[in-house]
Write a protein that holds these residues in place. Sequence first.
Motif, PDB file in Angstrom:
ATOM      1  N   VAL A  87       0.862  -1.171   0.000  1.00 52.85           N
ATOM      2  CA  VAL A  87       0.000   0.000   0.000  1.00 52.85           C
ATOM      3  C   VAL A  87       0.900   1.223   0.000  1.00 52.85           C
ATOM      4  O   VAL A  87       1.706   1.409   0.902  1.00 52.85           O
ATOM      5  CB  VAL A  87      -0.912   0.035   1.238  1.00 52.85           C
ATOM      6  CG1 VAL A  87      -1.805   1.247   1.207  1.00 52.85           C
ATOM      7  CG2 VAL A  87      -1.751  -1.223   1.340  1.00 52.85           C
ATOM      8  N   GLY A  99      -7.968  -2.742   2.263  1.00 53.35           N
ATOM      9  CA  GLY A  99      -6.987  -3.452   1.447  1.00 53.35           C
ATOM     10  C   GLY A  99      -7.422  -4.828   0.990  1.00 53.35           C
ATOM     11  O   GLY A  99      -6.585  -5.654   0.632  1.00 53.35           O
ATOM     12  N   THR A 156      -6.434  -5.372  -2.813  1.00 47.60           N
ATOM     13  CA  THR A 156      -4.971  -5.373  -2.924  1.00 47.60           C
ATOM     14  C   THR A 156      -4.395  -6.656  -2.347  1.00 47.60           C
ATOM     15  O   THR A 156      -3.509  -7.272  -2.937  1.00 47.60           O
ATOM     16  CB  THR A 156      -4.388  -4.142  -2.195  1.00 47.60           C
ATOM     17  OG1 THR A 156      -4.988  -2.969  -2.729  1.00 47.60           O
ATOM     18  CG2 THR A 156      -2.884  -4.081  -2.345  1.00 47.60           C
ATOM     19  N   LYS A 169      -5.129  -9.626  -4.676  1.00 49.17           N
ATOM     20  CA  LYS A 169      -4.271  -9.611  -5.867  1.00 49.17           C
ATOM     21  C   LYS A 169      -2.872 -10.112  -5.535  1.00 49.17           C
ATOM     22  O   LYS A 169      -2.238 -10.772  -6.357  1.00 49.17           O
ATOM     23  CB  LYS A 169      -4.197  -8.207  -6.455  1.00 49.17           C
ATOM     24  CG  LYS A 169      -5.456  -7.794  -7.187  1.00 49.17           C
ATOM     25  CD  LYS A 169      -5.326  -6.373  -7.710  1.00 49.17           C
ATOM     26  CE  LYS A 169      -6.574  -5.952  -8.447  1.00 49.17           C
ATOM     27  NZ  LYS A 169      -6.474  -4.555  -8.921  1.00 49.17           N
ATOM     28  N   LYS A 170      -2.404  -9.818  -4.341  1.00 51.41           N
ATOM     29  CA  LYS A 170      -1.079 -10.279  -3.915  1.00 51.41           C
ATOM     30  C   LYS A 170      -1.089 -11.770  -3.574  1.00 51.41           C
ATOM     31  O   LYS A 170      -0.184 -12.517  -3.942  1.00 51.41           O
ATOM     32  CB  LYS A 170      -0.617  -9.450  -2.703  1.00 51.41           C
ATOM     33  CG  LYS A 170       0.668  -9.913  -2.091  1.00 51.41           C
ATOM     34  CD  LYS A 170       1.838  -9.711  -3.026  1.00 51.41           C
ATOM     35  CE  LYS A 170       3.112 -10.178  -2.351  1.00 51.41           C
ATOM     36  NZ  LYS A 170       4.186 -10.363  -3.286  1.00 51.41           N
TER      37      LYS A 170
END
Length: 191
Positions: free
Chosen positions: A34, A59, A62, A65-66
């Motif tokens: 982030v 998050g 995010t 996706k990680k």
Amino acid sequence: MKLRHLRLLYFSALLVVKFTVKFTIVLAPQTLYVGFFMFARTLQIPKRSFFLFGPRATGKTTWLKKMLPNAFMINLLSNEMYFNLLKAPSHLSELVLACDKKKWIIIDEIQRIPNLLNEVHYLMEDYGYKFVLTGSSARKLKKSQSNLLAGRAITLKMFPLIREEYKNTFNLNDILSFGSLPIVLNDFENR
């Protein structure tokens, strides 16, 4: 003074203590990128389908996706995707059946089209796909009396950062002043 004593003092006497901290980044498999810093979230990906609920800006997307970089993602914030699936929820089956069954399917912001959960149920039962269904409003799904996939998907919640996720970047003054949403903590210009 130990941290737990500081917490007790803060809550009982509203004492604010400022810490100066060296920033050290610790890379971990579940690291959340982030802004300028990475936060390792304690949440783990389960082996079966799940809902991931939490406030906006914690998050969720995010992190997914990680953690699941090869997943097939359907983002309902995209107007084109949203209106296509709103008009014909059965198009979800066409999109998913074109994917390998070993791939995770992520539907981001599922609360925008609760009727998609019937298609998700069908794809899970008949084809064995695994889904991640994210949203910031579990209440909207419950109010719409939609299919909540009872027994087929578990529910996880992502909250703002907790102490263990800060590692060496913990700054009590910043947390007390701005909260612990990753996006806010990394926005140095606007706080």
